[in-house]
Write an enzyme that holds these catalytic residues in place. Structure first.
Site, PDB file in Angstrom:
ATOM      1  N   GLY A 148       0.824  -1.195   0.000  1.00  0.00           N
ATOM      2  CA  GLY A 148       0.000   0.000   0.000  1.00  0.00           C
ATOM      3  C   GLY A 148       0.864   1.253   0.000  1.00  0.00           C
ATOM      4  O   GLY A 148       2.067   1.211   0.271  1.00  0.00           O
ATOM      5  N   CYS A 149       0.244   2.387  -0.289  1.00  0.00           N
ATOM      6  CA  CYS A 149       0.997   3.644  -0.392  1.00  0.00           C
ATOM      7  C   CYS A 149       1.478   4.144   0.967  1.00  0.00           C
ATOM      8  O   CYS A 149       2.665   4.425   1.146  1.00  0.00           O
ATOM      9  CB  CYS A 149       0.160   4.704  -1.110  1.00  0.00           C
ATOM     10  SG  CYS A 149      -1.517   4.899  -0.470  1.00  0.00           S
ATOM     11  N   TYR A 150       0.570   4.243   1.936  1.00  0.00           N
ATOM     12  CA  TYR A 150       1.000   4.650   3.280  1.00  0.00           C
ATOM     13  C   TYR A 150       2.036   3.681   3.860  1.00  0.00           C
ATOM     14  O   TYR A 150       3.046   4.118   4.432  1.00  0.00           O
ATOM     15  CB  TYR A 150      -0.199   4.742   4.223  1.00  0.00           C
ATOM     16  CG  TYR A 150      -1.044   5.977   4.102  1.00  0.00           C
ATOM     17  CD1 TYR A 150      -0.499   7.242   4.276  1.00  0.00           C
ATOM     18  CD2 TYR A 150      -2.409   5.889   3.844  1.00  0.00           C
ATOM     19  CE1 TYR A 150      -1.291   8.380   4.193  1.00  0.00           C
ATOM     20  CE2 TYR A 150      -3.208   7.016   3.759  1.00  0.00           C
ATOM     21  CZ  TYR A 150      -2.643   8.272   3.935  1.00  0.00           C
ATOM     22  OH  TYR A 150      -3.434   9.394   3.852  1.00  0.00           O
ATOM     23  N   THR A 152       4.229   1.880   2.315  1.00  0.00           N
ATOM     24  CA  THR A 152       5.518   2.036   1.638  1.00  0.00           C
ATOM     25  C   THR A 152       6.321   3.165   2.255  1.00  0.00           C
ATOM     26  O   THR A 152       7.494   2.994   2.629  1.00  0.00           O
ATOM     27  CB  THR A 152       5.308   2.286   0.134  1.00  0.00           C
ATOM     28  OG1 THR A 152       4.707   1.128  -0.453  1.00  0.00           O
ATOM     29  CG2 THR A 152       6.630   2.565  -0.565  1.00  0.00           C
ATOM     30  N   ALA A 153       5.710   4.334   2.373  1.00  0.00           N
ATOM     31  CA  ALA A 153       6.419   5.477   2.952  1.00  0.00           C
ATOM     32  C   ALA A 153       6.800   5.214   4.406  1.00  0.00           C
ATOM     33  O   ALA A 153       7.919   5.537   4.845  1.00  0.00           O
ATOM     34  CB  ALA A 153       5.545   6.731   2.852  1.00  0.00           C
TER      35      ALA A 153
END
Length: 345
Positions: A148-150, A152-153
């Site tokens: 997911g995007c969150y 990953t960061a």
């Protein structure tokens, strides 16, 4: 190689089209949609006019399996669960951008996503595709659960620290913010212009579905880690994620030590850039790119560490990471098709 994109009309699908079009090892790719079969992709995305003149095709699993070496599932949650098993049975590699295959425990998925989980035998085959953590597993994978995007960061921002520095088990606090494209292209009141413009709001307080994904990954670095405090905010911009992370080390550390630790940990990862002392990344500085930029500092007054991690949610947080996994799976240079500089301003 030949590829297929299922869910090509979403923002993640559109980014995959842009990336695969310029990928020197992708001979051709087809576009598929359950709702717009027969419609030219340029009807949904006029910017693709004369770049690709393809029309969207229906999702015919047998036909796609005959023509494609790899399938990208750029679909909402719940779709991959239903159709990925057939592709796997047909010997086609799958990179799933949804959240359907990210958990080995089906109960976790069903609790947080409120949908029926994929079968255990499918979940066992899936490799969590955060390349910087699982590169060797990705190399031999036929099924990738794209992160997911969150997560990953956040995971890239925290992992080197938790792997090497002891922190207070319950001290991890993550204050995350995303541009509106993270909500997808489907129209909704909450992401309409009048609701979002000149506004800044928190959402899914204490219940975001990415919480368990982050915790599972971070516990592979430190199995003593307690529950994280994670909340998300919607920012009136199109792209970008900033994850601002706080945690308390159990012993005294220095900023120089932390920066050296991160630089050494990511020295062979071309898409993670650790900023120099006193410099903290902004979302615009990774816009349109596959980079994750990280800044880190230690506050001697409070004894807390602060980490700032930024990505483009549609690139490193979705399509860019998927293509990075494609490259690693096929033994080609990891940066193929992904080395463009961020778009600025």
């Amino acid at each position: 190689m030949k590829a297929a994109i299922i869910g090509a009309t979403g923002y993640g699908g559109a980014e995959l089209i842009r990336l695969l079009h310029q990928h020197k090892y992708v001979e051709e790719f087809t576009l598929h949609s359950s709702s717009q079969s027969g419609v030219a992709i340029s009807e949904s995305y006029p910017q693709l006019t004369n770049i690709t003149n393809q029309s969207l095709q229906s999702i015919n699993i047998e036909q796609i399996s005959k023509n494609a070496d790899v399938v990208f599932m750029a679909t909402p949650s719940g779709i991959s669960t239903e159709i990925t098993p057939a592709f796997i049975e047909n010997g086609v590699k799958v990179i799933d951008l949804s959240g359907d295959l990210r958990f080995k425990d089906p109960n976790v998925y069903e609790k947080w996503y409120k949908k029926t989980s994929a079968a255990n035998e499918v979940l066992e085959k899936a490799v969590y595709g955060l390349t910087e953590l699982n590169r060797e597993k990705v190399k031999n994978a036929s099924l990738i659960a794209n992160p997911g995007c969150y997560p990953t960061a956040t995971i890239l921002g925290l992992y080197p620290l938790l792997k090497n520095i002891a922190v207070e088990a319950n001290s991890v606090i993550i204050d995350a913010k995303s541009g509106v494209s993270g909500a997808g292209r489907k129209a909704s009141l909450g992401t309409s212009y009048c609701e979002v413009n000149e506004n800044f709001k928190i959402y899914k307080v204490n219940e975001h579905q990415h919480i368990p994904e982050i915790e599972v990954a971070l516990k592979t670095a430190n199995n003593q880690l307690g529950p994280i405090k994670f909340n998300t905010h919607l920012v009136p911009m199109t792209r970008g994620i900033m994850s601002t992370i706080y945690c308390q080390p159990l012993a005294s550390v220095s900023e120089k030590l932390l920066r050296n630790l991160y630089q050494q940990y990511y020295e062979n990862d071309r898409f993670v850039r650790v900023r120099k002392e006193g410099e903290y990344p902004a979302t615009k500085e990774v816009y349109g790119s596959n980079f994750c930029d990280i800044g880190i500092t230690f506050d001697e007054r409070t004894g807390w560490i602060t980490i700032v991690s930024v990505i483009d949610n549609l690139m490193k947080g979705a399509a860019g990471q998927a293509v990075q996994n494609l490259n690693v799976m096929h033994g080609i240079d990891e940066g193929t098709g992904l080395l463009g500089a961020p778009i600025f301003p």
